[in-house]
Enzyme design. Structure first.
Site, short mmCIF file in Angstrom:
data_model
loop_
_atom_site.label_atom_id
_atom_site.label_comp_id
_atom_site.label_asym_id
_atom_site.label_seq_id
_atom_site.Cartn_x
_atom_site.Cartn_y
_atom_site.Cartn_z
N GLU A 70 0.82 -1.20 0.00
CA GLU A 70 0.00 0.00 0.00
C GLU A 70 0.87 1.26 0.00
OE1 GLU A 70 -3.18 0.60 -0.25
OE2 GLU A 70 -3.90 -1.47 -0.30
N ARG A 75 12.43 6.23 8.33
CA ARG A 75 12.91 7.21 9.29
C ARG A 75 14.35 6.87 9.69
NH1 ARG A 75 14.68 4.19 12.47
NH2 ARG A 75 13.66 2.98 14.11
N LYS A 85 20.32 6.68 23.39
CA LYS A 85 20.04 5.25 23.57
C LYS A 85 21.30 4.50 24.00
CE LYS A 85 17.74 1.31 21.44
NZ LYS A 85 16.94 0.84 20.27
N ARG A 88 21.66 5.23 27.62
CA ARG A 88 20.64 4.56 28.42
C ARG A 88 20.91 3.07 28.55
NH1 ARG A 88 15.99 2.94 26.05
NH2 ARG A 88 16.32 4.50 24.42
N ARG A 109 9.22 1.18 6.93
CA ARG A 109 7.92 0.60 7.26
C ARG A 109 7.16 0.32 5.97
NH1 ARG A 109 5.20 4.22 11.15
NH2 ARG A 109 6.70 3.23 12.54
N LYS A 144 2.38 -7.90 21.49
CA LYS A 144 2.89 -7.28 22.71
C LYS A 144 1.75 -7.08 23.70
CE LYS A 144 7.01 -4.83 21.10
NZ LYS A 144 7.70 -3.51 21.06
N GLU A 171 16.11 -1.86 10.10
CA GLU A 171 14.91 -2.49 10.65
C GLU A 171 13.76 -2.26 9.69
OE1 GLU A 171 12.93 -2.63 14.96
OE2 GLU A 171 12.53 -0.75 13.93
N ALA A 183 -1.00 1.59 15.81
CA ALA A 183 0.34 1.93 16.30
C ALA A 183 0.57 3.43 16.27
CB ALA A 183 1.40 1.21 15.47
N HIS A 187 1.27 5.63 19.62
CA HIS A 187 2.48 6.46 19.74
C HIS A 187 2.12 7.89 20.14
CE1 HIS A 187 6.53 7.93 18.87
NE2 HIS A 187 5.96 8.90 18.18
#
Length: 268
Positions: A70, A75, A85, A88, A109, A144, A171, A183, A187
């Protein structure tokens, strides 16, 4: 995975170390340039993956009656987000540690209509010779706790740069329109409440996730009822005799043959 650049700052350059030389403006500039060059490799990896997906989408539009893709989005994490990150997760603050441990710097995505499309898209991407699947996380079969659903692939793809070839992780998230809608809403809610979402909203989100799953299952059932039989091709394309096509496209002025319609490429 190939190193981006051989230079690394010496641990003795740390100003917190006793007797260490202070970091100069030139040192900071060199670090910044190297890190931005490091991030550029991930940008190029996104370009490589999205090009492959767009080729598949155009190929489906041209040769099939149905296109499972579609739309596509991407990103790239900001340098600040990457370093936050690393801090962290308590990884070493080096490019090698980032490359080995932070695998979601580059993200693509792919959104499709039906649940069955997810496997089709995954297999098409995983089957390409220069894509190596490093990890697969199936959050559709194993949803999840908050209701999130998607198929995540961590893949490695070669990026050919002026100084050599880099194998960069990307990813890839593959999900249906309903999963993507949920989603996106989740978010926004978590961002607004900075992660401290009230219990009533968390409950509503969980119910919405269940409704999205039921919608996907219903749409999949309808999808299977639709006859999507495609025309059967007469033989391998490489052996097609194109003489009749050629004769239909040329004008024989001596015999007065009417010019045939111009053969044009599909509109982009």
């Amino acid at each position: 995975m190939e190193p981006m650049r051989p230079w690394q700052p010496s641990p003795s350059a740390d100003t917190d170390s006793p007797g260490a030389s202070p970091i100069t403006v030139d040192d900071v500039r060199a670090l910044r340039e190297q890190f931005l060059d490091f991030m550029l490799g991930y940008k190029f990896a996104i370009d490589e993956i999205t090009t492959k997906i767009n080729i598949l989408r155009e190929d489906f539009n041209s040769t099939h009656e149905y296109n499972p893709i579609e739309h596509v989005g991407s990103r790239l994490k900001s340098p600040e987000s990457v370093m936050e990150k690393v801090q962290r997760k308590k990884y070493p603050m080096t490019l090698a540690a980032i490359r080995d441990n932070i695998l979601d710097i580059a993200g693509v995505r792919v959104v499709c209509s039906f649940i069955s499309d997810i496997t089709v898209i995954k297999d098409m991407l995983a089957g390409q010779e220069d894509i190596t699947v490093l990890e697969e996380r199936d959050y559709i079969t194993h949803r999840k706790p908050n209701g999130y659903q998607s198929l995540h692939l961590i893949v490695s793809i070669p990026v050919f740069r002026s100084h050599g070839t880099e194998h960069v992780p990307v990813e890839i998230q593959i999900r249906t329109i309903a999963m993507d809608f949920w989603a996106s809403l989740e978010h926004k809610i978590y961002y607004k409440y900075r992660g401290e979402v009230p219990p009533n909203l968390r409950s509503d989100l969980a119910q919405a996730a269940e409704v999205a799953t039921q919608l996907d299952e219903k749409m999949e059932a309808l999808h299977r009822q639709v006859d999507r039989t495609e025309p059967t091709r007469t033989g391998p394309a490489d052996t097609l005799d194109l003489r009749r096509l050629y004769n239909s496209l040329v004008t024989d002025s001596s015999s007065g043959v009417r010019p045939a319609p111009t053969l044009r490429s599909p509109e982009l």
